[in-house]
Write a protein that holds these residues in place. Structure first.
Motif, PDB file in Angstrom:
ATOM      1  N   GLU A  48       0.849  -1.192   0.000  1.00  0.00           N
ATOM      2  CA  GLU A  48       0.000   0.000   0.000  1.00  0.00           C
ATOM      3  C   GLU A  48       0.886   1.243   0.000  1.00  0.00           C
ATOM      4  OE1 GLU A  48      -2.472  -0.052   3.426  1.00  0.00           O
ATOM      5  OE2 GLU A  48      -3.400  -1.973   2.951  1.00  0.00           O
ATOM      6  N   LYS A  49       0.389   2.318  -0.619  1.00  0.00           N
ATOM      7  CA  LYS A  49       1.113   3.588  -0.590  1.00  0.00           C
ATOM      8  C   LYS A  49       0.095   4.718  -0.459  1.00  0.00           C
ATOM      9  CE  LYS A  49       3.094   5.616  -4.184  1.00  0.00           C
ATOM     10  NZ  LYS A  49       4.024   5.934  -5.309  1.00  0.00           N
ATOM     11  N   LYS A  50      -0.479   4.819   0.749  1.00  0.00           N
ATOM     12  CA  LYS A  50      -1.492   5.844   0.978  1.00  0.00           C
ATOM     13  C   LYS A  50      -0.813   7.149   1.392  1.00  0.00           C
ATOM     14  CE  LYS A  50      -5.163   2.669   2.281  1.00  0.00           C
ATOM     15  NZ  LYS A  50      -6.135   2.269   3.319  1.00  0.00           N
ATOM     16  N   LEU A  51      -1.153   8.221   0.671  1.00  0.00           N
ATOM     17  CA  LEU A  51      -0.537   9.511   0.910  1.00  0.00           C
ATOM     18  C   LEU A  51      -1.620  10.586   1.038  1.00  0.00           C
ATOM     19  CD1 LEU A  51       2.245   9.279  -1.836  1.00  0.00           C
ATOM     20  CD2 LEU A  51       2.526   8.846   0.611  1.00  0.00           C
ATOM     21  N   GLY A 197      -7.636  -5.811   3.058  1.00  0.00           N
ATOM     22  CA  GLY A 197      -7.554  -4.917   4.211  1.00  0.00           C
ATOM     23  C   GLY A 197      -7.436  -3.462   3.826  1.00  0.00           C
ATOM     24  N   PHE A 198      -7.748  -3.158   2.557  1.00  0.00           N
ATOM     25  CA  PHE A 198      -7.555  -1.794   2.059  1.00  0.00           C
ATOM     26  C   PHE A 198      -8.729  -0.906   2.451  1.00  0.00           C
ATOM     27  CE2 PHE A 198      -6.840   1.592  -1.004  1.00  0.00           C
ATOM     28  CZ  PHE A 198      -5.457   1.639  -1.082  1.00  0.00           C
ATOM     29  N   GLU A 199      -8.415   0.266   2.971  1.00  0.00           N
ATOM     30  CA  GLU A 199      -9.456   1.224   3.341  1.00  0.00           C
ATOM     31  C   GLU A 199      -9.585   2.261   2.231  1.00  0.00           C
ATOM     32  OE1 GLU A 199      -8.347   2.853   7.079  1.00  0.00           O
ATOM     33  OE2 GLU A 199      -8.376   0.927   8.121  1.00  0.00           O
ATOM     34  N   GLY A 200     -10.788   2.395   1.699  1.00  0.00           N
ATOM     35  CA  GLY A 200     -11.007   3.340   0.610  1.00  0.00           C
ATOM     36  C   GLY A 200     -10.881   2.677  -0.748  1.00  0.00           C
ATOM     37  N   GLN A 201     -10.785   3.496  -1.790  1.00  0.00           N
ATOM     38  CA  GLN A 201     -10.730   3.008  -3.160  1.00  0.00           C
ATOM     39  C   GLN A 201      -9.283   2.760  -3.576  1.00  0.00           C
ATOM     40  OE1 GLN A 201     -13.357   2.294  -5.150  1.00  0.00           O
ATOM     41  NE2 GLN A 201     -11.972   1.602  -6.755  1.00  0.00           N
ATOM     42  N   MET A 202      -8.990   1.542  -4.014  1.00  0.00           N
ATOM     43  CA  MET A 202      -7.643   1.225  -4.489  1.00  0.00           C
ATOM     44  C   MET A 202      -7.463   1.722  -5.918  1.00  0.00           C
ATOM     45  SD  MET A 202      -5.762  -2.488  -4.803  1.00  0.00           S
ATOM     46  CE  MET A 202      -5.540  -2.715  -3.038  1.00  0.00           C
ATOM     47  N   SER A 203      -6.324   2.362  -6.160  1.00  0.00           N
ATOM     48  CA  SER A 203      -6.025   2.845  -7.510  1.00  0.00           C
ATOM     49  C   SER A 203      -4.544   2.622  -7.812  1.00  0.00           C
ATOM     50  CB  SER A 203      -6.351   4.337  -7.632  1.00  0.00           C
ATOM     51  OG  SER A 203      -5.369   5.120  -6.976  1.00  0.00           O
ATOM     52  N   GLU A 204      -4.148   2.966  -9.030  1.00  0.00           N
ATOM     53  CA  GLU A 204      -2.747   2.806  -9.431  1.00  0.00           C
ATOM     54  C   GLU A 204      -1.825   3.762  -8.690  1.00  0.00           C
ATOM     55  OE1 GLU A 204      -4.590   5.643 -12.509  1.00  0.00           O
ATOM     56  OE2 GLU A 204      -5.208   3.949 -11.248  1.00  0.00           O
ATOM     57  N   HIS A 205      -2.402   4.735  -7.995  1.00  0.00           N
ATOM     58  CA  HIS A 205      -1.590   5.725  -7.296  1.00  0.00           C
ATOM     59  C   HIS A 205      -1.364   5.405  -5.819  1.00  0.00           C
ATOM     60  CE1 HIS A 205      -1.765   8.188 -10.849  1.00  0.00           C
ATOM     61  NE2 HIS A 205      -3.088   8.215 -10.809  1.00  0.00           N
TER      62      HIS A 205
END
Length: 235
Positions: A48-51, A197-205
């Motif tokens: 994951e790379k949530k920013l 386990g991803f929170e929110g919408q997964m995208s290429e970013h």
């Protein structure tokens, strides 16, 4: 009783623990989920790379190249990882200069594990707050996947995960993994595992993926456009 030993890295507590290493492992557990899968014809690592919305995602890289045939991803503290990436690249370059041959996957794993272990028994330092997943390809042994922990321990894996959703991710991988899995299927499973386990919408970013194909033995970080294609296939 262990609390009396919280601030000492080099002193064992009465229960036989180095408490600062326990805290380093907690830093790993609080980090974003990262995983790796060894396939029959390659290896995939992903994270994951949530920013924050206004941050430039291209300025943060969580999947790193160590040598042309070895890459890594981490869970935990990013600045600590940059130090280890730099040390790993230097070790690989020194090995090549001496032996005129690329360092093996297990070779660089042992080098980085030694660095991390040294930081558990030296005064004036602290353990690295990261766990590493290192993916490589060697001509003699084929695809390889290793984990290195803050204590300096290292393990070989067929598939594993580190970070905050580690337990659920490992359970998911155990159900989906088989010995004959192809790399393309492994990439799909890696994305699905992160989605669990991803929170929110997964995208290429907000995810990163790195792969090694046995056909060329080269480590490659997938571009956002390539990640988007895989996400569209999975719907």
């Amino acid at each position: 009783m262990d609390s009396y030993y919280d601030f000492s890295l080099t002193t064992f507590s009465p229960s036989g623990k180095l408490v600062q290493i326990e805290y380093a492992l907690q830093a790993v557990s609080d980090g974003a989920t990262a995983l790796g899968i060894k396939a029959k014809n390659g290896v995939v690592i992903a994270t994951e790379k949530k920013l924050p919305p206004l941050m430039d995602s291209s300025s943060i890289q969580k999947v790193s190249l160590l040598t042309p045939n070895i890459g890594m991803v981490y869970a935990g503290m990013g600045p600590d990882t940059r130090v280890l990436v730099k040390k790993g690249r230097k070790k690989a370059e020194a090995y090549f200069r001496q032996y005129k041959d690329p360092i093996t996957s297990i070779g660089i794993v042992k080098e980085l594990a030694s660095v991390m272990q040294e930081f558990t028994q030296s005064g004036g330092v602290r353990p690295f707050g990261v766990s590493l997943l290192i993916a490589g390809y060697d001509k003699t042994t084929g695809p390889a996947l290793y984990q290195v922990d803050p204590s300096g321990s290292y393990f070989g894996w067929k598939a594993t995960a580190v970070g905050k959703n580690m337990v659920n991710a490992k359970t998911f991988l155990e159900k989906r993994y088989n010995e004959d899995i192809e790399l393309e299927d492994a990439i799909h499973i890696a994305i699905l595992t992160l989605k669990e386990g991803f929170e929110g919408q997964m995208s290429e970013h907000n995810i990163e993926i790195g792969i090694i194909r046995s056909s060329d033995g080269q480590f490659q970080v997938l571009t956002p456009a390539m990640v988007k294609d895989y996400l569209e296939v999975l719907g």
